[in-house]
Scaffold this motif. Sequence first.
Motif, PDB file in Angstrom:
ATOM      1  N   ARG A  71      58.903  68.169  56.310  1.00  0.00           N
ATOM      2  CA  ARG A  71      57.634  68.870  56.189  1.00  0.00           C
ATOM      3  C   ARG A  71      57.070  68.551  54.808  1.00  0.00           C
ATOM      4  NH1 ARG A  71      58.933  74.399  56.816  1.00  0.00           N
ATOM      5  NH2 ARG A  71      59.373  73.897  58.965  1.00  0.00           N
ATOM      6  N   ASN A  72      55.901  67.945  54.790  1.00  0.00           N
ATOM      7  CA  ASN A  72      55.275  67.508  53.537  1.00  0.00           C
ATOM      8  C   ASN A  72      56.203  66.625  52.711  1.00  0.00           C
ATOM      9  OD1 ASN A  72      52.893  68.945  54.068  1.00  0.00           O
ATOM     10  ND2 ASN A  72      53.811  70.815  53.286  1.00  0.00           N
ATOM     11  N   GLY A  73      56.972  65.785  53.390  1.00  0.00           N
ATOM     12  CA  GLY A  73      57.859  64.850  52.707  1.00  0.00           C
ATOM     13  C   GLY A  73      59.144  65.455  52.177  1.00  0.00           C
ATOM     14  N   ARG A  74      59.419  66.683  52.542  1.00  0.00           N
ATOM     15  CA  ARG A  74      60.662  67.340  52.111  1.00  0.00           C
ATOM     16  C   ARG A  74      61.502  67.672  53.325  1.00  0.00           C
ATOM     17  NH1 ARG A  74      58.299  71.464  47.600  1.00  0.00           N
ATOM     18  NH2 ARG A  74      57.740  69.836  46.121  1.00  0.00           N
ATOM     19  N   ARG A  75      62.812  67.477  53.180  1.00  0.00           N
ATOM     20  CA  ARG A  75      63.721  67.810  54.282  1.00  0.00           C
ATOM     21  C   ARG A  75      63.700  69.307  54.535  1.00  0.00           C
ATOM     22  NH1 ARG A  75      69.306  65.024  52.809  1.00  0.00           N
ATOM     23  NH2 ARG A  75      68.313  63.391  51.639  1.00  0.00           N
ATOM     24  N   VAL A  76      63.716  69.641  55.819  1.00  0.00           N
ATOM     25  CA  VAL A  76      63.781  71.038  56.238  1.00  0.00           C
ATOM     26  C   VAL A  76      65.234  71.333  56.579  1.00  0.00           C
ATOM     27  CG1 VAL A  76      63.038  72.702  57.993  1.00  0.00           C
ATOM     28  CG2 VAL A  76      61.427  70.975  57.144  1.00  0.00           C
ATOM     29  N   ARG A  77      65.763  72.382  56.010  1.00  0.00           N
ATOM     30  CA  ARG A  77      67.132  72.795  56.325  1.00  0.00           C
ATOM     31  C   ARG A  77      67.156  73.326  57.758  1.00  0.00           C
ATOM     32  NH1 ARG A  77      71.244  75.906  52.615  1.00  0.00           N
ATOM     33  NH2 ARG A  77      71.763  73.749  52.246  1.00  0.00           N
ATOM     34  N   LEU A  78      68.010  72.740  58.575  1.00  0.00           N
ATOM     35  CA  LEU A  78      68.085  73.106  59.988  1.00  0.00           C
ATOM     36  C   LEU A  78      68.968  74.331  60.176  1.00  0.00           C
ATOM     37  CD1 LEU A  78      68.430  69.549  61.537  1.00  0.00           C
ATOM     38  CD2 LEU A  78      66.367  70.899  61.216  1.00  0.00           C
ATOM     39  N   ARG A  79      68.574  75.185  61.082  1.00  0.00           N
ATOM     40  CA  ARG A  79      69.337  76.401  61.364  1.00  0.00           C
ATOM     41  C   ARG A  79      70.311  76.216  62.515  1.00  0.00           C
ATOM     42  NH1 ARG A  79      63.970  79.633  60.876  1.00  0.00           N
ATOM     43  NH2 ARG A  79      63.872  79.800  58.637  1.00  0.00           N
ATOM     44  N   HIS A  80      69.991  75.340  63.448  1.00  0.00           N
ATOM     45  CA  HIS A  80      70.849  75.143  64.620  1.00  0.00           C
ATOM     46  C   HIS A  80      72.022  74.250  64.264  1.00  0.00           C
ATOM     47  CE1 HIS A  80      67.176  76.528  66.598  1.00  0.00           C
ATOM     48  NE2 HIS A  80      67.979  76.951  67.527  1.00  0.00           N
ATOM     49  N   SER A  81      73.218  74.716  64.537  1.00  0.00           N
ATOM     50  CA  SER A  81      74.419  73.935  64.216  1.00  0.00           C
ATOM     51  C   SER A  81      74.649  72.811  65.215  1.00  0.00           C
ATOM     52  CB  SER A  81      75.641  74.850  64.170  1.00  0.00           C
ATOM     53  OG  SER A  81      75.839  75.453  65.431  1.00  0.00           O
ATOM     54  N   ASP A  82      73.954  72.846  66.359  1.00  0.00           N
ATOM     55  CA  ASP A  82      74.168  71.809  67.371  1.00  0.00           C
ATOM     56  C   ASP A  82      73.369  70.539  67.075  1.00  0.00           C
ATOM     57  OD1 ASP A  82      71.777  73.141  67.883  1.00  0.00           O
ATOM     58  OD2 ASP A  82      71.890  72.795  70.038  1.00  0.00           O
TER      59      ASP A  82
END
Length: 98
Positions: A71-82
């Motif tokens: 998002r806007n060139g920054r990694r988004v920390r994912l919440r889903h472990s799968d």
Amino acid sequence: MRPPFPPDPPDWRASAACSGMPPQVVFARREREALPALNACRRCPVARRCEETVAPARSFFDGVSGGRLWRNGRRVRLRHSDVARPHALRARSDGART
């Protein structure tokens, strides 16, 4: 008769696991909407090339590239472990730690 020029090599995007997915999935800004594309990255043969070419951090990209949500060139920390990054999956299959 042979053509005067060799044919263009196939575009790497045609080999992408997300090829054919709707743009609203591939370019989603939220994890929930991006999950199909993120999961496709797990088996994508061109995930690394995708991230190198898109260069999300330099292009302020929004969407999925290289098994990551941006998002806007920054990694988004994912919440889903799968959902795991394809690079991490390859490293695990080689016996390396992530």
